[in-house]
Design a protein around this motif. Structure first.
Motif, mmCIF file in Angstrom:
data_model
loop_
_atom_site.group_PDB
_atom_site.id
_atom_site.type_symbol
_atom_site.label_atom_id
_atom_site.label_comp_id
_atom_site.label_asym_id
_atom_site.label_seq_id
_atom_site.Cartn_x
_atom_site.Cartn_y
_atom_site.Cartn_z
ATOM 1 N N ASP A 108 0.850 -1.195 0.000
ATOM 2 C CA ASP A 108 0.000 0.000 0.000
ATOM 3 C C ASP A 108 0.884 1.243 0.000
ATOM 4 O O ASP A 108 1.736 1.406 0.879
ATOM 5 N N PHE A 109 0.678 2.121 -0.971
ATOM 6 C CA PHE A 109 1.437 3.372 -1.065
ATOM 7 C C PHE A 109 0.570 4.515 -0.542
ATOM 8 O O PHE A 109 -0.581 4.675 -0.951
ATOM 9 N N TYR A 110 1.149 5.312 0.353
ATOM 10 C CA TYR A 110 0.399 6.363 1.035
ATOM 11 C C TYR A 110 1.319 7.550 1.308
ATOM 12 O O TYR A 110 2.520 7.533 1.020
ATOM 13 N N ALA A 111 0.747 8.594 1.902
ATOM 14 C CA ALA A 111 1.525 9.749 2.373
ATOM 15 C C ALA A 111 0.855 10.284 3.625
ATOM 16 O O ALA A 111 -0.369 10.177 3.779
ATOM 17 N N GLY A 112 1.652 10.848 4.521
ATOM 18 C CA GLY A 112 1.109 11.370 5.768
ATOM 19 C C GLY A 112 0.111 12.499 5.565
ATOM 20 O O GLY A 112 -0.813 12.667 6.365
ATOM 21 N N ASN A 143 5.562 4.768 2.489
ATOM 22 C CA ASN A 143 5.294 6.211 2.501
ATOM 23 C C ASN A 143 6.034 6.852 1.327
ATOM 24 O O ASN A 143 7.261 6.808 1.264
ATOM 25 N N ILE A 144 5.302 7.449 0.395
ATOM 26 C CA ILE A 144 5.941 8.012 -0.798
ATOM 27 C C ILE A 144 6.755 9.268 -0.495
ATOM 28 O O ILE A 144 7.447 9.783 -1.377
ATOM 29 N N GLU A 145 6.672 9.755 0.742
ATOM 30 C CA GLU A 145 7.516 10.879 1.146
ATOM 31 C C GLU A 145 8.922 10.413 1.523
ATOM 32 O O GLU A 145 9.801 11.233 1.781
ATOM 33 N N VAL A 146 9.102 9.108 1.563
ATOM 34 C CA VAL A 146 10.382 8.523 1.966
ATOM 35 C C VAL A 146 11.059 7.892 0.754
ATOM 36 O O VAL A 146 10.415 7.223 -0.061
ATOM 37 N N PHE A 152 9.114 5.522 -8.036
ATOM 38 C CA PHE A 152 8.882 4.103 -8.311
ATOM 39 C C PHE A 152 7.462 3.869 -8.824
ATOM 40 O O PHE A 152 7.260 3.200 -9.855
ATOM 41 N N ILE A 153 6.467 4.426 -8.124
ATOM 42 C CA ILE A 153 5.083 4.177 -8.551
ATOM 43 C C ILE A 153 4.724 5.003 -9.784
ATOM 44 O O ILE A 153 3.882 4.588 -10.594
ATOM 45 N N GLY A 160 -2.258 8.404 -8.496
ATOM 46 C CA GLY A 160 -2.805 8.903 -7.234
ATOM 47 C C GLY A 160 -2.685 7.879 -6.127
ATOM 48 O O GLY A 160 -2.471 6.689 -6.373
ATOM 49 N N ILE A 161 -2.804 8.347 -4.906
ATOM 50 C CA ILE A 161 -2.766 7.485 -3.725
ATOM 51 C C ILE A 161 -4.018 7.743 -2.888
ATOM 52 O O ILE A 161 -4.642 8.801 -3.030
ATOM 53 N N PRO A 162 -4.401 6.791 -2.050
ATOM 54 C CA PRO A 162 -3.741 5.512 -1.759
ATOM 55 C C PRO A 162 -3.881 4.535 -2.925
ATOM 56 O O PRO A 162 -4.895 4.513 -3.609
ATOM 57 N N TYR A 163 -2.838 3.733 -3.106
ATOM 58 C CA TYR A 163 -2.807 2.793 -4.214
ATOM 59 C C TYR A 163 -2.094 1.522 -3.762
ATOM 60 O O TYR A 163 -1.102 1.591 -3.025
ATOM 61 N N VAL A 164 -2.614 0.401 -4.197
ATOM 62 C CA VAL A 164 -2.053 -0.891 -3.826
ATOM 63 C C VAL A 164 -1.474 -1.586 -5.054
ATOM 64 O O VAL A 164 -2.142 -1.675 -6.089
ATOM 65 N N LEU A 165 -0.245 -2.041 -4.942
ATOM 66 C CA LEU A 165 0.372 -2.884 -5.959
ATOM 67 C C LEU A 165 0.485 -4.299 -5.402
ATOM 68 O O LEU A 165 0.866 -4.485 -4.236
#
Length: 213
Positions: A108-112, A143-146, A152-153, A160-165
């Motif tokens: 799961d890709f996310y951001a704070g 966390n896409i901020e890291v 990568f995504i 867009g997020i949230p997104y699951v690969l």
């Protein structure tokens, strides 16, 4: 004082004159008693504060400023069955056959700062509690901020997020899908379908559900 008519007046008797004073004494005495009680309470409160200050100075657990507030934990750091990945390298290593235990991987890709990510987080964290899914998938979050997760995504066409690969057990890309709160039920059903499908080759239908290619 007694009124017998509009024009006549009868002087009060000695007993009647004494009545106001008699009635006044309990009121006055009651008022003094109440004030004494207030003074005693104030004194007791003052003593309690003094003891608290003294205890704080001598190093006991009491504190004049009250309990120390703990730092607020960010929503995405709260307990969750999704393991945190710190880099793209960690992700690529986690999905490899020698590391995944023969299971597929859900990332799961996310951001704070992402409100949609925050709202879906509690429901997302409940998914690995399903026995069938826990047997067939490893669960991760990134966390896409890291690090380089955002790049990568983006290279994988994620907009867009949230997104699951989802990665196959051989480490290859399997399929991706949105993971907002409104799509949580679809995500769970898609994972059920993927877990039980013999052929691991999927596409999404117009409604966002996984089907065989």
């Amino acid at each position: 004082m007694m009124l017998t008519s509009a024009s006549s007046f009868v002087a009060p008797t000695r007993a009647e004159k004494a009545m106001p004073q008699a009635f006044a004494r309990p009121i006055i005495n009651g008022g003094l008693t109440a004030r004494l009680r207030i003074v005693r309470l104030q004194t007791a409160l003052s003593d309690a504060v003094s003891e608290s200050v003294g205890a704080n100075v001598t190093g006991s657990a009491a504190s004049v400023d009250g309990p120390v507030l703990e730092a607020k934990v960010p929503w995405y750091k709260k307990p969750c069955a999704f393991q945190e990945l710190n880099s793209v390298e960690d992700l690529l290593a986690a999905v490899l056959p020698e590391n995944n235990g023969g299971r597929m991987s859900v990332v799961d890709f996310y951001a704070g700062w992402c409100a949609c990510c925050k709202s879906s987080f509690p429901a997302l964290c409940r998914i690995p509690k399903n026995d069938l899914l826990a047997e067939n998938f490893n669960f991760y979050k990134a966390n896409i901020e890291v690090g380089d997760f955002a790049s990568f995504i983006k290279k994988k066409g994620v907009r867009g997020i949230p997104y699951v690969l989802i990665f196959n057990s051989d480490g290859s890309d399997l399929i991706g899908m949105g993971a907002s709160f409104k799509k949580m039920e679809a995500l769970r059903k898609n994972l059920d379908f993927i877990a039980t499908a013999e052929k691991k080759d999927f596409v999404l239908d117009p409604n966002g559900f996984v089907i065989n290619r």
